[in-house]
Design a protein around this motif. Structure first.
Motif, PDB file in Angstrom:
ATOM      1  N   THR A   1     -16.986   9.944-111.419  1.00  0.00           N
ATOM      2  CA  THR A   1     -17.693   9.621-112.666  1.00  0.00           C
ATOM      3  C   THR A   1     -16.722   9.495-113.834  1.00  0.00           C
ATOM      4  O   THR A   1     -16.919   8.658-114.723  1.00  0.00           O
ATOM      5  CB  THR A   1     -18.744  10.700-112.986  1.00  0.00           C
TER       6      THR A   1
ATOM      7  N   PHE B   1     -24.452   7.216-119.155  1.00  0.00           N
ATOM      8  CA  PHE B   1     -24.616   7.904-117.868  1.00  0.00           C
ATOM      9  C   PHE B   1     -23.292   8.452-117.363  1.00  0.00           C
ATOM     10  O   PHE B   1     -23.191   9.641-117.029  1.00  0.00           O
ATOM     11  CB  PHE B   1     -25.209   6.965-116.828  1.00  0.00           C
TER      12      PHE B   1
ATOM     13  N   SER C   1     -22.628  12.439-117.373  1.00  0.00           N
ATOM     14  CA  SER C   1     -22.549  13.069-116.052  1.00  0.00           C
ATOM     15  C   SER C   1     -21.157  13.634-115.808  1.00  0.00           C
ATOM     16  O   SER C   1     -21.008  14.688-115.171  1.00  0.00           O
ATOM     17  CB  SER C   1     -22.926  12.070-114.960  1.00  0.00           C
ATOM     18  N   HIS C   2     -20.137  12.968-116.316  1.00  0.00           N
ATOM     19  CA  HIS C   2     -18.774  13.477-116.154  1.00  0.00           C
ATOM     20  C   HIS C   2     -18.508  14.668-117.067  1.00  0.00           C
ATOM     21  O   HIS C   2     -17.892  15.647-116.648  1.00  0.00           O
ATOM     22  CB  HIS C   2     -17.772  12.367-116.458  1.00  0.00           C
TER      23      HIS C   2
ATOM     24  N   LEU D   1     -22.493  17.038-116.672  1.00  0.00           N
ATOM     25  CA  LEU D   1     -23.434  16.942-115.552  1.00  0.00           C
ATOM     26  C   LEU D   1     -24.880  16.800-116.027  1.00  0.00           C
ATOM     27  O   LEU D   1     -25.798  17.271-115.359  1.00  0.00           O
ATOM     28  CB  LEU D   1     -23.294  18.171-114.637  1.00  0.00           C
ATOM     29  N   MET D   2     -25.075  16.193-117.191  1.00  0.00           N
ATOM     30  CA  MET D   2     -26.390  15.979-117.787  1.00  0.00           C
ATOM     31  C   MET D   2     -27.077  17.283-118.211  1.00  0.00           C
ATOM     32  O   MET D   2     -28.227  17.265-118.657  1.00  0.00           O
ATOM     33  CB  MET D   2     -27.317  15.215-116.832  1.00  0.00           C
TER      34      MET D   2
ATOM     35  N   ILE E   1     -24.940  18.470-108.287  1.00  0.00           N
ATOM     36  CA  ILE E   1     -24.996  17.012-108.320  1.00  0.00           C
ATOM     37  C   ILE E   1     -26.447  16.529-108.283  1.00  0.00           C
ATOM     38  O   ILE E   1     -26.826  15.601-109.004  1.00  0.00           O
ATOM     39  CB  ILE E   1     -24.194  16.420-107.143  1.00  0.00           C
TER      40      ILE E   1
ATOM     41  N   CYS F   1     -27.916  17.033-111.574  1.00  0.00           N
ATOM     42  CA  CYS F   1     -27.425  15.999-112.492  1.00  0.00           C
ATOM     43  C   CYS F   1     -28.275  14.740-112.391  1.00  0.00           C
ATOM     44  O   CYS F   1     -28.674  14.162-113.408  1.00  0.00           O
ATOM     45  CB  CYS F   1     -25.955  15.696-112.188  1.00  0.00           C
ATOM     46  N   PHE F   2     -28.593  14.310-111.175  1.00  0.00           N
ATOM     47  CA  PHE F   2     -29.388  13.091-110.998  1.00  0.00           C
ATOM     48  C   PHE F   2     -30.842  13.298-111.440  1.00  0.00           C
ATOM     49  O   PHE F   2     -31.456  12.386-111.995  1.00  0.00           O
ATOM     50  CB  PHE F   2     -29.339  12.637-109.549  1.00  0.00           C
TER      51      PHE F   2
ATOM     52  N   THR G   1     -30.806  13.120-115.080  1.00  0.00           N
ATOM     53  CA  THR G   1     -30.598  11.729-115.483  1.00  0.00           C
ATOM     54  C   THR G   1     -31.927  10.986-115.547  1.00  0.00           C
ATOM     55  O   THR G   1     -32.201  10.256-116.509  1.00  0.00           O
ATOM     56  CB  THR G   1     -29.651  11.020-114.497  1.00  0.00           C
TER      57      THR G   1
END
Length: 400
Positions: A27, A122, A126-127, A130-131, A383, A386-387, A390
């Motif tokens: 990311t 995004f 995310s980087h 991680l949101m 992870i 995070c999604f 998102t």
């Protein structure tokens, strides 16, 4: 410690959370070129043929943007990222939702719009965290930076006279030797970038927990009876614009409109000072009459501020435009491959069978998976979270 001990620590640092480390590296690599990804995804951002981004007609852009604003309030205006980009205007509606509009940098003509949460947001979010809420997410990513830094240092102790291996061709007599040589070669050539992102990543962590630098105070408030932020008239905007061009040595990169945080008109940009964000240089004006109020230049700031302002350009490679970003992207891909090859090598080390028997890739990856222990589930959880976040954020269920 001997070479064997260093290898154990190197493997421990790299394998336990290798899935999360790889995700952060990928990311981050894509975040470097995220503006360019948006340029490909949104035709409104494109200016073809390319024009000189330093010759923005700010007055024409502001005039066109003001005429279009009925439901939205202009928050800021940003210069093109590069010569083939449009000017970006950030707007906000009464519900607090932000929006992007794109204008031709020379004619000021409206070209189209885009969502606030785009590819750039995004990959950056995310980087960076991680949101998650910044205090938690940035702390986790910062800790990963510490782990990667230890992995970098231990890697050099594992290989005496490592500097002689920059041009050593990987041996091909068997798979273990080949992957070991490739991993070493990738690590050597990308070590400068890993050092850069680890040091700046740890710096972000330190800033988050109390070592952030503060600029000297400026006059960014004016006395007014109006409850809402003042929108400068075209005449006032042009007056302030001319003052910046005639009396202040600064190339304008962003213009911040009066808001609830500050009630002044702020011009930000770059001068001859190296490795600073646009906010390091600014000139502030009264939005009622265009009178000059205050300014700051990066070269006049403290060493602490200069270090803080250099973090972003060094972390994302934006200090020399598209050229430095391409270099960062290429070596970022190598770093991402390094995380994958290291995980595969760990599995190869655990394979116990006769050398004449072909090694099954599935078995190697299974052994690597088992070697991660609880770290694999923690990585997958973060992870996945995070999604999920998102989806929540990008569908405007919450505003960040």
């Amino acid at each position: 410690m001997n070479k064997k001990t260093w290898y154990k620590w190197h493997s421990f640092a790299g394998i336990k959370l290798s899935i999360l480390i790889c995700f952060i590296l990928i990311t981050g690599t894509l975040a470097v070129i995220s503006h360019e990804i948006d340029w490909l995804a949104n035709p409104s951002k494109r200016v073809l043929p390319a024009v000189d981004s330093s010759q923005v007609n700010w007055s024409a852009v502001y005039k066109e943007a003001r005429q279009r604003q009925s439901k939205y309030t202009i928050q800021s205006i940003h210069s093109p990222i590069d010569n083939w980009f449009a000017v970006e205007v950030i707007t906000q509606n009464e519900q607090g939702m932000r929006h992007r509009e794109y204008y031709h940098p020379i004619t000021g003509q409206y070209q189209g719009d885009g969502r606030w949460y785009n590819w750039q947001r995004f990959f950056r979010m995310s980087h960076r965290h991680l949101m998650m809420p910044t205090i938690y997410g940035t702390s986790i990513v910062g800790i990963m930076g510490v782990i990667m830094f230890f992995s970098l240092v231990s890697g050099f102790f594992m290989f005496p006279k490592w500097w002689k291996n920059f041009f050593r061709k990987p041996r091909t007599q068997n798979r273990k030797v080949f992957w070991n040589d490739c991993h070493r070669l990738f690590g050597l050539w990308s070590s400068w970038l890993l050092l850069m992102v680890c040091v700046t990543g740890v710096w972000y962590l330190a800033e988050l927990w109390g070592l952030d630098a503060d600029f000297s105070e400026q006059q960014d408030q004016i006395i007014t009876t109006q409850k809402k932020p003042i929108i400068p008239s075209q005449a006032v905007f042009n007056k302030a614009l001319e003052r910046v061009r005639d009396y202040h040595d600064m190339q304008i990169k962003a213009i911040l409109m009066p808001s609830n945080r500050w009630s002044t008109l702020i011009f930000q940009g770059q001068n001859d000072t190296l490795l600073v964000r646009d906010r390091a240089n600014n000139v502030i004006f009264n939005p009622l009459n265009g009178d000059y109020l205050s300014r700051r230049f990066a070269q006049e700031q403290s060493l602490h501020v200069r270090i803080s302002e250099a973090a972003d350009p060094l972390h994302f490679g934006t200090f020399y435009g598209i050229s430095s970003k391409i270099v960062y992207f290429i070596f970022g891909c190598i770093l991402s491959a390094l995380a994958v090859s290291g995980t595969y090598m760990y599995g190869l080390k655990l394979v116990r069978q006769h050398r004449d028997v072909p090694i099954q890739r599935a078995k190697v990856w299974y052994l690597s998976w088992q070697g991660m222990h609880y770290g694999r589930w923690l990585s997958i959880f973060l992870i996945t979270l995070c999604f999920i976040l998102t989806v929540i954020v990008f569908t405007n269920i919450v505003i960040l």
